[in-house]
Every structure is written in C-alpha cells, then in structure tokens.
Design an enzyme around this catalytic site. Structure first.
Site, PDB file in Angstrom:
ATOM      1  N   ASP B 381       0.863  -1.159   0.000  1.00  0.00           N
ATOM      2  CA  ASP B 381       0.000   0.000   0.000  1.00  0.00           C
ATOM      3  C   ASP B 381       0.915   1.228   0.000  1.00  0.00           C
ATOM      4  OD1 ASP B 381      -2.391   1.429   0.319  1.00  0.00           O
ATOM      5  OD2 ASP B 381      -1.934   1.668   2.445  1.00  0.00           O
ATOM      6  N   ASP B 729      -2.417  -0.655   5.743  1.00  0.00           N
ATOM      7  CA  ASP B 729      -2.850  -0.214   7.058  1.00  0.00           C
ATOM      8  C   ASP B 729      -4.354   0.003   7.124  1.00  0.00           C
ATOM      9  OD1 ASP B 729      -2.850   1.881   5.350  1.00  0.00           O
ATOM     10  OD2 ASP B 729      -1.952   3.321   6.721  1.00  0.00           O
ATOM     11  N   ASP B 733      -7.385  -2.494   2.891  1.00  0.00           N
ATOM     12  CA  ASP B 733      -6.337  -3.462   2.594  1.00  0.00           C
ATOM     13  C   ASP B 733      -6.612  -4.831   3.196  1.00  0.00           C
ATOM     14  OD1 ASP B 733      -4.705  -1.512   1.334  1.00  0.00           O
ATOM     15  OD2 ASP B 733      -4.201  -0.745   3.322  1.00  0.00           O
TER      16      ASP B 733
END
Lengths: 282, 1035
Positions: B381, B729, B733
C-alpha cells in the site's frame, strides 16, 4: 480426470519412458550414486577394520584390560533347572532324568582317569601360583586335579541317579571363574553354606556338603585364563538334601563365605550367592 | 451479542439436519456461499448517492428536518439489528490449543507415541516381564508434544495479547435527530433513515447520504488510501459511490466542518462492513513452512516405513516370531522419529520471532516467521507504508526557478538558497495566509513531530516555514491580522489582510494563496529577486511550465501572491469588509508556487532497492490517484530510474499510446477503472510482462483480485504459485492482507481490522522493517535446514544398534533411555544454536527460494545426513561399543549370536573370550556402560557434525566460529554427557555408568573423519559449481 493424472505421475515416477528414468534417476545417475556409496562404504568399512585392528592390538591375550565388574564372582548351580527351579517327582523317571544326564555330562571331564592324564596333583591348601618371569611367559600353565570322586555320593559313580530317585537330590555348586582371583587370605579356603529363605527354614531339612565343609580348595586358584590354562578344572561343591519336605516349594540360597571376596551388590542376586527353588512332588 | 450467536447456532443446527436429509442441498448451500463471496468481491451496490434527497427520504420514510420517529427507529433497529460490525468468529481457546497440539509435526510424534503404547501392550500381553522401554518412550514422546504444544500456545497467546492492547474500547456516540429533537445516542443504536449530524473530529457512525454540509471534510484514508481529506457536499459528483462527494462512510473521520446526512446503511451492510465480512470470510492457505514440514514428515515417514518393513521381513526370515517382528517393526519406525526436532523447530522459530519483534516486526503466527523469506512478490500500500502519511512542502517555484525543499523525516535532505528576498516574501505569505497552528505545549518536540490544528496542506506550509524561517507565531503577532476571507470552492483562494512589521509603515499587506491559475489571473506583476516586474507572456509561460512540472510530480500546487495596499486608498483603520469585498483583489504581485506531497519515508527507497536485489518484485497498490502514485513510485524506486511506462514512451516519441508496443515498457501504471474490465488472462499478462507495476485508484475488492493474480504467477517450472506478501494499514487493505500468504499490517496507523487480518505487524510502520523480515525469514530457513540436518544425522547411530541387535544377535549397543538423552538432552542446545548462525553469503542478494525445488528437507539432506555422516557416526559408536566389550573380555568374534544367552536372566555363568564367567547383572552393567559409551561417542561425533552443519557451502574456516551460543552448546553437551555418566545414582536412575577416561576418545577418529570428509565435500562443491557433488549433496 485428476485421478488419472495422479496415477500417471506415480507411474512416471517409477518408470518414466520419456526420460528413461527409474524412480526419478536415469541409469547412469543410479550407477554413479550407487558406485559412490559402494566406494564410500568400502572406505568406511576399511577405516572401521583399521581402528578395530589397532584396538585389538592393545589387548592382552591372557587377561582382559578391565575386571572391575567381576569383583564378586558369581555362583551357579548344576543342574540349572528351568529358571533356577528344580521340580520333579521321584516316581516319574522322566521328570528328573534330564537332571541326572546334565550332571553326567557336566561331571564327565572330572573323571579321575581324565584328571590324572591331564592335570597335576598339587599341594593342597595353598595357591598354585605360576608366575611369569618378566616378559617370558610361563605358558602353558598347569592345572590341579579335581577328581570326581571328591564329590563322593554326589559324584554319580555309585549312585547313577545322584539321589534323585530317593528324594535326596544332589546339587552341584560352582564359583564363576575370574582370572587372577584369590578367594581367601591367610590360607583360609572359601566355603559354601546353604540355607533356606526365612519361611522355608523348617522345610529344608539336613544337608550334606562334598567335599567336606563345602570348601573350594585354594590350590585351584589363581585362574590364568582359558588360553594359558587350557585344562583348568573348576573346583566344585556338591550339596545333598537329606530330608527335604516333600510337595512344597523350598527356596534355598547358597553363599560363598570368604575373607577376601567382597559381598556382591544388592541388585545382583548371583554375585557371591545363588538362589534356587527345589520342589519334590510325590 | 451472545443472543445473536445462539440464534445463528440454531440456524446452523437446522441446516445440518437439512443436509442429512438431502445431500444435494448441501451442494447448493456451498455454491451459495461461494456466490456470496463472489458477491462481496464485486463493487459496492450503493445507489442512494444518485437519488435526490427527497427520494432518499421517501425510501427510508424519514424526514429531512424531523428525522425518524422513535417508533420507526425502534422498528428498524429490530429489523436490521445494531449498527455494529459482527466480530469475526473467534476460534475458542481450546481449539487453538488443540491446533498447537495436533498440528504439523506433532502428528508424527503422536503416531510414534501410539505405536509405542501398542508395542508395549503387545509385549505386556505376551511376556511375563515386559521391558518398560516402549512404555517410557511413549510417555516421553507424549510429554514432548504436550510441552512443546503448551510452549507455542503461550507464545502465540502472548502475541495476541499485544494485539488486544491495540483495540480501541471506547464506545462511540452519535448525534441523531429523531422527531425533531437532537439526541446523543450510542452509535450502535443508529438505524437506516436516521438523520445524523457530524462535526470535525467525529467518527462517522454509519454510511451517510449527505443532505447539507458546511466545509465538511472527511478523511477516507482508511477506506480508500487517499491521504488528503475529502470535501463532502450534497451533490452527486461521481457514479462510483466511493468517489462521489455526497456519501460519508462508516468509521471514517470527519476532519473539519459540519454535515448532516441520512443513514443509508448500518452495521455489516456498510461499505466498511462489507469489507470486514469479506475479510473474515476469506480462507488463508497454509504457510510455506507448514508445507515444508509436511513434506519433511512425508520423507521421514517414508524412510521409517521403508526401514521398518525391510527389517520386518528380514526378522521374519531370520526366524523371529510374528509378534517379535511386529515389535521390531514398531521399534524401528519409532526410532526414526526425531523426538527433539519439534522442540528445536519451535524454539528456533520463537527465537527468530523474538529477534524480529525487537526489530519492530511482531509476528502473530509463529509459522509466518519464515514466510517473508520465501516471498517473491510484495504488494505494498502507498499511504502510511511507503509514505509518511503527512503532507510536506516538496518544491517551490520563485525567481523563475524550482527549488527543492527538504522532505526527509530527519531534515537531512538538501536545502535551498534562503537568502533571496522573494523567498522571504513567499514565506511571509505562506505564514500569514494560513489558519493552521501548533497545538499547545509541544515546544520541546521537534517541529515535524508536533501536532497541528488545521488541514493537511496548511500544516505542511506551517511546518515548512517554521523550519526555515523560525517562529510563525511571532511573525503573526508582528503582522496583526485585520481581515480574512477563508477558502471556498467558488473562489478557490484564501485571503487575509495584515498590518506590516514596520511600525512606521502604515500600509496594509494583503496576502493570498489558492489554485495557481486563479492566483495568476489576479496578478499583474511578479516578484523576481525581490523586485516587482510586470507579468509578461514570457513569465506566464515560465509559470505554466513550472506548474505543469510540479503537477506532473503528483504534487498539490498552491500559488501565492501579495500586495502592499497603497496608504492613500486604505489608510490605517480602514474597515475591511470581507462579506461584501470593499478592497482590491486584482493586480496583485505574484510571489511564487509551493507544492506539497505526502513524501516517501526516508528508509523506503533503500528498502525497495534491497527487495529488488533480493529478487522480490515490489508492486504498489493504492487507492490514490495515478499521478501521485506514479510520482511516489518513482521516488521510492518501485518504478526505477530509466524505466518508462507506455504513456511515457508515447509522449517521448510523440505517438499515440495505442501505437506503443506494450512489451517495450517495463513499468506500468494501471487505473482501477481499467482493472475492472480486465480478464484474468489480461491480468496475468500484465503481471508477467511488467516488472514494475503500480495500481492506482483500486478498491479493496480489486486489491484482492490483484493479490490473487500475483499468487497465480508461476515462476519457471514451479507448480505452486508465487508467495505474496501484502502490506497495508487501512480497512481497504484487509481482504488483501488476509488473502496474501503473509499480510503485514501497520502497528501505529493501521486499523484494527487490518491488524486482525494480518499475520505480521510492523510496530514502527516502516516498510524498511519488511526487509528485516525477509532477511530473518531467509536466514531461519537456511538455519532450520542446518538444524534439521544436524538433528537427523544422529538418527542413524540411534537406529543401527537396534538393527544389528536384531540381525546379528549382539548385545544391544544403545538403549532407549540413552537415545532419549541424545535427542532431548545433548542434541538440543547445539541444534538450537544453529538458529543463531550467521548467513554464509549475502542472503539479500539471491533470488527468493523456489517453493517447488527448494525444499526445507530434501532427498540430498537425507542422503548426506543418513547415508554419509550418520553412517560414520554409527561406526564411531559401534567402535566404542566393541572397545568396551573387548576390554572387559568379550571379543567381537564372540559377540555375534550371543544375544539369547546374554539376555537370559537365569544364565549366570556366561563365559567370555578369556574363560571368565559372568552373572547376568555383571554383564548387563557392561552393556549399560556400552550404552553410555555409545551415547558419549554420539556426543563426540556430534561435535564435528554441528561444526560441519554451520555451513552448507563455505568452509568452516571461512565462516569462523563466532557463534557463541554454538560454542556454549558444544561445552554444554559435553558437560551434560559427563554429568549423566559420572553422577552417582545415574546407574539406578538412567542405567548409565561411569566411563574410563580412555573410552571418551574412541570416537575421536570418526569425529575427525566427519570434519575432514565434509570439508573436502564442500571444497569440491565450491570448486565445481553445478557439478555432481552439488547435485547429489548440496541440501
């Protein structure tokens, strides 16, 4: 579908015709690895033999390197019976016949004629020491006669049944051979004494020892090993049960009484003593 | 909650009944479940954003002013249930415990234990005085499994306790309007149709359709990954519910402003709820190490059964009874079980987990320790993982020049010329035309760490100015603010009027910032080197170029201008009216541009580089915009220098994108909307043919699809897919985190949902910690190989005595107790110490292991451990056995075939080679002394084994003996052996007897041989890479 595929992979693993592989290896690959292992193991075997050879070179031919486990010699009886139990019926010959046969066999080397032929008459009540003079070995060493007749009624010469038929059986006791052992000091010979275990003390009746007092004469010691002293005759003591209670188990224990043999450990039931069970049925 | 659970339990029982009645129904049910999951993977079906407010009101029979009636609310609450996420079904503690007790390796030991009990039962039934060995062995095996199980259970419980501490237990409140009255209620009681008011700082209680808003901004980063707060307004701006402005989502935060909205979804039906449900519904596969251990068990079992059956047949041929042969069979199979290995592996993994925790990687599941090491793809990410998640001024344009600002976390970066007067003017504008301020009482903190009240870009400016020009607060005090027009979306600028610093100068200073093109429109002059110059076309072009360039870097650009108001028109005390503007806002003087970005973390480019040299593909998957994503990707090296995307090539060659051969471009940036239309094949094609990939504007569902795509990727000839790590986070996700082979969540910024779904947590939120994870994972894989090679080797000297006992009828050379003393005693510390072994070469410079070819335990390891080193060890043991027996009077030639007499309790005048006679107990003491000597010999040869196991390729002389634990292990095992042999009472307790000093040296030649043999093997291995020796012996 899936099963077929799995099957074929299994088959392929064992013999893959495309790559000519057996169990995942080609013939040359198998050959190489097998050759490697063959060479490797031959080398290892060679190395092992070499170390063994070196080790054997360090050993003495006549005396083992260590004897500390034999501090207290074991004792054993003949006949042994089954698991140290002697049970028979005087009326049934087949029940004791094997005991008599065992004793016949056991005592045959002690026949007076054989002893006279092979062994010396030694001076009794003292050790028959045949020392080496330095590096010069005094071999072969001579042995003292132990004549079968010393066992008198238990010699089986007059009474071929060793008393079994009368319910007065003979048991022969011997002290295990230990190289170099001197079983008594100050000229006192070790002797065997037998008794019943606690609750059986009334059942055992009278005992007779042959030779007298059940002693192992000192002249039979020390022992020099079977290589140096080929014709060694192990001294024996016979006991005869004269009026043992019939139809009951009698647990008997015989001990060696000596002023130089240490008492054996608690856990070893045969070091310096021997226990067995005797039962005479009617 | 308990009530709900019992309900579902009831449902479950009834369906079970159904299944029994008709198996067909079960199929449809399973299908339905799959369909449900697929359904969840699809995009959000929200439509309310496209409806008008009235339609929404109608749909939920609510009122835009009055809200729901209490009765209606109660009805909805009863219908929909509370507005809370169903917690993922937690596994009961006893199930977790049982998993530890019966999982993986333990099965092997349990089987061994059961076989032992079986053998003992057979012996007890057939013999009068059965030897207790099998019983003890069974008990010890069970004890080992249970103790190790408890150990790893508590280890994991400790990790989950740390997890628990992350949980935020504060109950949320919501302000709802019902029957026209505002009331604070528990967020759980909010129902669909409720009219809800939110203000800055609130958490959005449910999915809201905004009906009115005042400067409302929400932080959607946990849902979409966008780092900038988003404006919310009543108008529908996009078909996609995630992008439209009139929907605020459950559990995101309102940053500033106020808004009113109608609840359209609650609980699990919210966008967030769907993601959470999707996450908990996903099955994560077995960890690579679990697969490896399974493979290892197959191998060991194969060898054990092969040996067992072979000797069973041999035993039967040799004339043993069937029952005896069965006992032998079981004995051989059990002897193959490496009793200590389970504990060794567990301890090694725990040690690594601890070491990683010290380096800020918390591993939730012990088996996941190694997974990062096998990883071949990392999907990362962007926000918060690769970047600092904090807007920072990155570039400035003034004096017709772009200046670079320092964006590093520790201010170690480049600085620029701060002497220019233009810069001072720009700094003044940025400081004054800025409503952000530091929160109180943090003077001692470094500027970058201080908390700021205000929006992200203003805070960025504030910090930038504070860093380079000193206290902004003082500057503001000197230049008192007289008037202010805040930012609004029609003007797209913000303006304020200040007094000047100079006491004598009575002019007012007007400062303005805003969208660069709007600012430029209001300017007639430009400040160059502190001098005002007219704004000509040339300057405008220069401005355009700078603006384009900064925008192209994915940065948010702001323009700044000012004007010293002429004293004659605006004398001191002039009443500025901000609502009805009574002063000039035209013909200003342009000062410069400042651009901001959420900059990459300092350690990230290095970490990405390390991952790349370690053969790991790093893919960026973000919810953010493609331009920003690409800029950050370039910044951190995910798109490396010199690599171009299709678009880059097109613009360089000035040809349309469609004419570029996609094969020419190694890098690519893929937009989420394009991803939607891709077929699986196209997806695989992209992943295969591009080495550097950025996915932008992806939804959580798409992240999942990307991860699945990566897992499908097959490298070279392997049959398993690639091993994929995912870092993230946000809630968005978490499905990907769960699906990945290893999910890595962020400890500080990560949401609870993501932490629940992850296998590993980076406590410092730093992507660089992943590199540590990879390194440790690879190291432990190598070292586990070594540990296993070491432990397995001693199996051969443990089994062969029993085999020879059966085959050639010699007294037993090694007993069960001594075997256990090796496996659970002397071998333990050295085996564990190998976990501390340093890497042989740079493990971060090699490719990730190939899960099909690179096994933890392979045939070569078995071949070398069992076939070669083990055999030498066995010979060493047998040699000392023969030495002791020979020195006590039993020469080897006498021993063969002696067994029946030897083990006969009633034979108390057994004759030795010298003619001496032995009682049973006397010769047993010698036998046990042999066991002890054999045991000591194994310790001696294991010295050499542990030293050769230190390396797989290098010489020990290259590797050195720096492993202190290993050296300690060598002394420890020797001391333990001596202790077991010489302590009084051991003869009774363990049937071990003191050895003569010379017997310790019997195995020395063999120990030396092992060392020399293996050094030669490794020498050939190094000299002749790829040769026969490597093919056959490199494990």
């Amino acid at each position: 579908m899936a099963k077929d595929a799995e099957k074929s992979t299994w088959k392929d693993f064992i013999w893959n015709p495309r790559t000519r592989e057996f169990c995942g290896r080609t013939a040359s690959s198998w050959g190489l690895i097998l050759l490697f292992y063959l060479v490797f193991y031959i080398f290892l075997a060679g190395m092992f033999c070499l170390t063994m050879y070196v080790m054997l070179q360090t050993l003495d031919d006549h005396k083992p390197t260590w004897q500390d486990r034999l501090g207290t010699p074991g004792m054993m009886i003949r006949p042994r019976g089954e698991s140290m139990e002697i049970i028979y019926n005087p009326q049934m010959t087949e029940s004791w016949d094997m005991y008599a046969k065992t004793l016949d066999n056991f005592l045959s080397p002690y026949n007076n004629s054989l002893q006279a032929e092979k062994n010396d008459e030694c001076k009794p009540d003292q050790y028959f020491v045949q020392a080496d003079s330095g590096d010069v070995k005094n071999n072969p060493k001579r042995s003292c006669q132990f004549n079968r007749t010393l066992l008198e009624v238990c010699s089986g010469l007059e009474d071929r049944t060793y008393g079994y038929v009368d319910g007065k059986p003979c048991i022969i006791i011997k002290l295990n051979r230990v190289i170099g052992m001197l079983p008594g000091t100050d000229g006192q010979a070790p002797f065997v004494t037998c008794g019943a275990k606690k609750e059986d003390s009334e059942k055992i009746g009278e005992l007779a020892y042959y030779p007298k007092n059940g002693t192992f004469n000192l002249m039979y010691y020390p022992y020099y090993g079977k290589k140096a002293q080929v014709n060694y005759s192990q001294p024996l003591v016979a006991i005869k049960f004269l009026n043992i209670t019939l139809n009951e188990d009698v647990n008997i224990e015989c001990r060696i009484i000596s002023n130089s043999i240490p008492p054996g450990s608690e856990r070893d039931k045969f070091a310096g003593k021997v226990s067995f069970k005797l039962r005479i049925n009617t | 909650m308990g009530y709900g659970r019992s309900d579902s339990y009831r449902v479950a029982t009834t369906t079970e009944k159904d299944e029994k009645e008709s198996p067909k129904k079960a199929d449809t049910k399973a299908e339905k479940k799959i369909k449900d999951m697929d359904d969840l993977k699809k995009e959000v079906p929200l439509t309310e954003h496209k409806m008008s407010v009235e339609e929404v009101c109608q749909k939920y029979s609510t009122d835009i002013v009055q809200g729901l009636t209490n009765a209606k609310a109660a009805e909805y609450l009863a219908r929909d249930g509370p507005n809370a996420l169903t917690p993922p079904p937690t596994t009961p503690e006893w199930v977790k415990f049982c998993r530890q007790l019966f999982g993986g390796f333990s099965i092997l030991l349990w089987t061994g234990a059961i076989l032992c009990f079986l053998a003992y039962a057979i012996q007890a039934a057939t013999e009068d005085e059965p030897a207790g060995d099998n019983l003890y062995l069974g008990i010890v095996l069970s004890a080992v499994v249970i103790i190790t199980g408890c150990f790893s259970y508590f280890q994991e419980a400790k990790s989950s306790k740390i997890m628990e501490s992350f949980k935020n237990m504060v109950p949320q409140q919501a302000l709802v309007i019902r029957e026209g009255e505002k009331m604070q209620i528990n967020a759980e009681e909010v129902v669909a149709g409720d009219l809800v008011e939110v203000k800055g700082g609130d958490r959005i209680p449910a999915d809201l359709r905004i009906v009115s808003s005042h400067g409302c901004k929400v932080d959607n980063s946990s849902l979409t990954g966008e780092s900038e707060p988003q404006t919310r307004s009543p108008d529908c701006t996009h078909d996609n519910p995630l992008e439209t402005r009139n929907v605020a989502f459950f559990s995101t935060n309102c940053v500033e402003g106020t808004a009113r909205g109608i609840v359209v979804c609650t609980g699990d039906r919210t966008v967030m709820g769907r993601i959470a449900t999707l996450t908990s519904g996903l099955e994560s596969g077995k960890t690579p190490i679990a697969k490896e251990i399974e493979h290892f068990i197959h191998l060991i079992t194969g060898v054990a059964v092969f040996l067992g059956i072979t000797f069973f047949i041999l035993a039967v041929c040799l004339g043993y009874t069937w029952l005896e042969a069965v006992i032998f069979l079981i004995g051989i199979i059990v002897a193959n079980v490496p009793e200590g290995l389970l504990a060794t592996v567990t301890v090694c993994l725990t040690l690594t987990a601890k070491r990683m925790a010290r380096k800020n990687c918390l591993v939730k599941n012990l088996e996941a320790v190694e997974t990062l090491g096998s990883t071949s793809t990392i999907c990362s990410d962007k926000t918060g993982t690769l970047t600092q998640n904090r807007m920072t001024v990155a570039h400035m344009w003034f004096d017709n020049q772009i200046h670079e600002a320092d964006t590093t976390e520790d201010q170690s970066g480049a600085s620029f010329d701060k002497s220019s007067e233009t810069w001072l003017a720009l700094a003044r504008v940025a400081a004054l035309c800025n409503r952000a301020q530091f929160k109180a009482a943090q003077d001692q903190l470094p500027i970058l760490k201080r908390d700021v009240a205000g929006d992200a870009s203003e805070s960025a400016l504030l910090k930038c100015i504070e860093l380079s020009c000193g206290s902004v607060k003082q500057m503001r005090e000197k230049n008192k603010k007289v008037a202010e027009i805040p930012f609004n979306s029609t003007n797209k600028y913000q303006l304020s009027v200040h007094e000047t610093e100079n006491e004598e100068d009575n002019r007012y200073l007007l400062v303005m910032k805003g969208a660069p093109e709007r600012i430029l429109d209001r300017c007639s002059t430009i400040l160059i080197q502190g001098k005002e110059q007219p704004m000509d076309e040339e300057m405008k072009d220069a401005f355009q170029n700078a603006y384009m360039e900064l925008g192209g870097l994915g940065e948010r650009v702001l323009g700044f201008c000012h004007l010293l108001m002429p004293e004659d028109q605006y004398p001191k005390g002039f009443a500025f009216d901000c609502d009805d503007v009574n002063f000039t806002t035209e013909n200003l003087c342009f000062v410069g541009l400042m651009s901001m970005i959420d900059p990459p973390r300092a350690a990230v480019p290095d970490a990405v580089g390390k991952c790349r040299s370690a053969g790991i593909k790093v893919i960026m998957v973000t919810g953010d915009h493609p331009i920003t994503a690409k800029a950050i990707a370039k910044g951190v090296g995910i798109i490396s220098e010199g690599n171009e995307t299709v678009e880059d090539i097109a613009s360089r060659l000035n040809i349309p994108v469609s004419q570029v051969n996609p094969r020419d471009a190694k890098a690519c940036v893929i937009h989420g909307t394009d991803l939607k239309d891709l077929s699986q094949e196209q997806m695989d094609d992209i992943l295969r043919n591009h080495t550097e990939i950025v996915f932008a504007r992806t939804s959580p569902q798409q992240k999942l699809i990307i991860v699945e795509g990566c897992q499908r990727q097959v490298r070279h000839t392997q049959t398993d897919g690639a091993i994929v790590a995912v870092t993230g986070d946000g809630v968005n996700d978490s499905p990907a985190l769960k699906k990945a082979d290893i999910g890595v969540a962020m400890g500080i910024s990560g949401s609870d949902v993501s932490k629940q779904a992850a296998d590993m947590i980076l406590l410092d939120d730093n992507f660089a910690s992943i590199v540590t994870g990879v390194e440790e994972g690879r190291l432990i894989f190598d070292n586990l190989k070594k540990s296993i090679a070491y432990t397995l080797t001693s199996n051969i000297p443990e089994i062969t005595p029993f085999l020879f006992f059966i085959l050639v009828n010699i007294p037993l050379p090694l007993g069960t107790i001594t075997i256990l003393c090796i496996d659970l005693g002397t071998d333990m510390v050295p085996a564990i110490s190998l976990a501390y072994e340093a890497a042989e070469s740079d493990i971060m410079k090699r490719q990730p292991r190939n899960p099909t070819r690179d096994k933890l335990v392979n045939e070569r390891l078995i071949s070398i451990a069992y076939g070669q080193i083990g055999m030498i060890q066995a010979l060493g043991g047998f040699f000392s056995y023969f030495v002791i027996l020979a020195e006590n009077g039993f020469l080897p030639s006498l021993l063969v075939g002696i067994r029946l007499n030897w083990d006969d309790r009633s034979n108390n005048d057994l004759e030795d080679s010298y003619g001496q006679q032995w009682t049973y107990e006397q010769r047993k003491i010698v036998e046990y002394t042999c066991h002890t000597a054999f045991f000591v010999s194994i310790v001696v040869v294991q010295w050499a084994d542990v030293i050769i196991c230190k390396t797989r390729r290098n010489s020990v002389f290259q590797q050195g003996m720096r492993n202190k634990i290993l050296i300690f292990g060598l002394f420890e095992e020797t001391a333990l052996a001596a202790f077991l042999s010489y302590t009084p009472g051991m003869d009774v307790a363990l049937r071990m007897y003191p050895l003569k000093p010379s017997w310790w040296f019997c195995a020395f030649p063999y120990s030396f041989l092992i060392f020399v043999y293996d050094e030669i093997r490794k020498l050939i291995l190094r000299r002749n890479p790829g040769g026969w020796v490597e093919k056959e012996t490199y494990y």
